[in-house]
Enzyme design. Structure first.
Site, PDB file in Angstrom:
ATOM      1  N   LYS A 216       0.811  -1.214   0.000  1.00  0.00           N
ATOM      2  CA  LYS A 216       0.000   0.000   0.000  1.00  0.00           C
ATOM      3  C   LYS A 216       0.847   1.268   0.000  1.00  0.00           C
ATOM      4  O   LYS A 216       2.033   1.249   0.300  1.00  0.00           O
ATOM      5  CB  LYS A 216      -0.955   0.003   1.204  1.00  0.00           C
ATOM      6  CG  LYS A 216      -2.184  -0.874   0.939  1.00  0.00           C
ATOM      7  CD  LYS A 216      -3.237  -0.760   2.006  1.00  0.00           C
ATOM      8  CE  LYS A 216      -4.412  -1.663   1.622  1.00  0.00           C
ATOM      9  NZ  LYS A 216      -5.352  -1.847   2.733  1.00  0.00           N
ATOM     10  N   ARG A 250      -3.609  -9.921   4.955  1.00  0.00           N
ATOM     11  CA  ARG A 250      -4.055 -10.007   3.565  1.00  0.00           C
ATOM     12  C   ARG A 250      -2.911  -9.464   2.720  1.00  0.00           C
ATOM     13  O   ARG A 250      -2.567  -8.286   2.833  1.00  0.00           O
ATOM     14  CB  ARG A 250      -5.321  -9.165   3.406  1.00  0.00           C
ATOM     15  CG  ARG A 250      -5.886  -9.122   1.999  1.00  0.00           C
ATOM     16  CD  ARG A 250      -7.111  -8.212   1.966  1.00  0.00           C
ATOM     17  NE  ARG A 250      -7.636  -8.103   0.619  1.00  0.00           N
ATOM     18  CZ  ARG A 250      -7.173  -7.279  -0.305  1.00  0.00           C
ATOM     19  NH1 ARG A 250      -6.172  -6.464  -0.032  1.00  0.00           N
ATOM     20  NH2 ARG A 250      -7.704  -7.260  -1.514  1.00  0.00           N
TER      21      ARG A 250
HETATM   22  N1  HH2 Z   1      -7.457  -3.512   1.140  1.00  0.00           N
HETATM   23  C1  HH2 Z   1      -7.815  -3.508  -0.147  1.00  0.00           C
HETATM   24  C2  HH2 Z   1      -8.878  -4.306  -0.598  1.00  0.00           C
HETATM   25  N2  HH2 Z   1      -9.549  -5.103   0.264  1.00  0.00           N
HETATM   26  N3  HH2 Z   1      -9.875  -5.936   2.463  1.00  0.00           N
HETATM   27  C3  HH2 Z   1      -9.551  -5.927   3.748  1.00  0.00           C
HETATM   28  N4  HH2 Z   1     -10.223  -6.703   4.618  1.00  0.00           N
HETATM   29  N5  HH2 Z   1      -8.519  -5.157   4.235  1.00  0.00           N
HETATM   30  C4  HH2 Z   1      -7.793  -4.341   3.424  1.00  0.00           C
HETATM   31  O1  HH2 Z   1      -6.892  -3.638   3.933  1.00  0.00           O
HETATM   32  C5  HH2 Z   1      -8.132  -4.304   2.023  1.00  0.00           C
HETATM   33  C6  HH2 Z   1      -9.203  -5.123   1.577  1.00  0.00           C
HETATM   34  C7  HH2 Z   1      -7.068  -2.652  -1.128  1.00  0.00           C
HETATM   35  O2  HH2 Z   1      -5.929  -3.291  -1.595  1.00  0.00           O
HETATM   36  P1  HH2 Z   1      -5.797  -4.094  -2.990  1.00  0.00           P
HETATM   37  O3  HH2 Z   1      -6.719  -5.254  -3.052  1.00  0.00           O
HETATM   38  O4  HH2 Z   1      -4.366  -4.441  -3.163  1.00  0.00           O
HETATM   39  O5  HH2 Z   1      -6.185  -3.039  -4.098  1.00  0.00           O
HETATM   40  P2  HH2 Z   1      -7.550  -2.672  -4.832  1.00  0.00           P
HETATM   41  O6  HH2 Z   1      -8.586  -2.323  -3.847  1.00  0.00           O
HETATM   42  O7  HH2 Z   1      -7.180  -1.504  -5.692  1.00  0.00           O
HETATM   43  O8  HH2 Z   1      -7.990  -3.847  -5.631  1.00  0.00           O
END
Ligand code: HH2
Length: 273
Positions: A216, A250
């Site tokens: 992040k 995660r």
């Molecule tokens: N962060 C993201 C998405 N889902 N779910 C939980 N429970 N906790 C988190 O911190 C979290 C999440 C965002 O990260 P990422 O999936 O890498 O990116 P994007 O939302 O752009 O797909």
């Protein structure tokens, strides 16, 4: 495949598969269905306890996608994984997607909106899947505009407890609930740092805590590294998170994170297997 969280087990690892054209860290890379499936199996082979499949980006500024499009993105992947008995988590805030994913055999529903959408609690209450309720201030489209808290740890704790209570009042057993402070979701770097130091307080709420900091912006702000060079920073954050009380992480980089967590786990306590 059930969510069966054992309080004494080593921390659990959710491996991330984003089937979106615009995710911040692996944007577009796994948008193609067969590549996403291959990647999901790879993460499982590397040791992910669950594969967290998401079809809608929640990056700052991201716009929502219609449920039909999200379903088209995630369902083939969920079905392929369940067929091979890979435990799956669905990352969605839409009740329609939650229901379809649960019917297909998902073990966890991971909702960055903490089941606040109309019909979300109803979609999950009367099932046996695990539920991850995450804190977010604002919406992905606006959340990084000007986040404000008087006391970020207290406010996030209060919100998460309210959501846990709302789920329990709907009949959800407490063992099914996981709480997540939502790093980067309506939080500045300072908020994220304060929240990270507050993880022991969050863990004392009585529910397992999940931390998602993998690749992040916060990691980039601390290290000065672009997204593809944030593995080491992310792994250190995962280890420190579990040291501070998180029970699930995660992550994108499953193998690297598990190596680190296994060393931490082996050296940490006498009661380890
Ligand atoms: N962060 C993201 C998405 N889902 N779910 C939980 N429970 N906790 C988190 O911190 C979290 C999440 C965002 O990260 P990422 O999936 O890498 O990116 P994007 O939302 O752009 O797909």
């Amino acid at each position: 495949m059930k969510f069966d969280f054992k309080p004494d087990s080593r921390p659990l690892v959710l491996g991330i598969v984003n089937v979106t054209p615009n995710s911040f860290s692996d944007g577009g890379q796994f948008f193609d269905t067969s590549r996403a499936i291959d990647h999901a199996f790879e993460l499982r082979a590397e040791g992910a306890d669950f594969v967290d499949v998401g079809g809608e980006s929640t990056r700052p500024g991201a716009e929502p996608v219609p449920a039909s499009e999200e379903l088209d993105r995630v369902m083939p992947i969920i079905e392929a994984l369940v067929r091979e008995r890979v435990p799956v988590s669905i990352d969605t805030l839409k009740p329609q997607v939650m229901r379809a994913a649960i019917d297909a055999g998902c073990a966890i529903v991971n909702d960055v909106n903490a089941f606040r959408a109309e019909g979300a609690i109803e979609a999950v209450a009367d099932t046996d899947v695990g539920l991850i309720a995450m804190h977010m201030q604002g919406t992905p489209a606006t959340m990084q505009a000007n986040p404000h808290y008087d006391d970020v740890v207290a406010e996030v704790s209060r919100f998460l407890m309210q959501r846990a209570m709302a789920l329990e009042e709907a009949g959800v057993a407490p063992e099914r609930i996981v709480l997540d402070p939502g790093f980067g979701f309506g939080k500045t770097l300072e908020h994220n740092k304060t929240l990270f130091r507050g993880l022991p307080a969050l863990a004392s709420l009585g529910y397992p805590i999940l931390v998602g900091l993998s690749r992040k912006r916060t990691i980039g702000e601390i290290t000065g590294q672009p997204v593809e060079e944030r593995v080491i920073g992310s792994v250190v954050a995962a280890v420190l998170a579990v040291q501070n009380g998180a029970r699930l992480v995660r992550v994108h980089d499953v193998r690297e994170t598990l190596d680190a967590l296994n060393v931490w786990w082996a050296f940490k306590a006498e009661r380890n297997p």
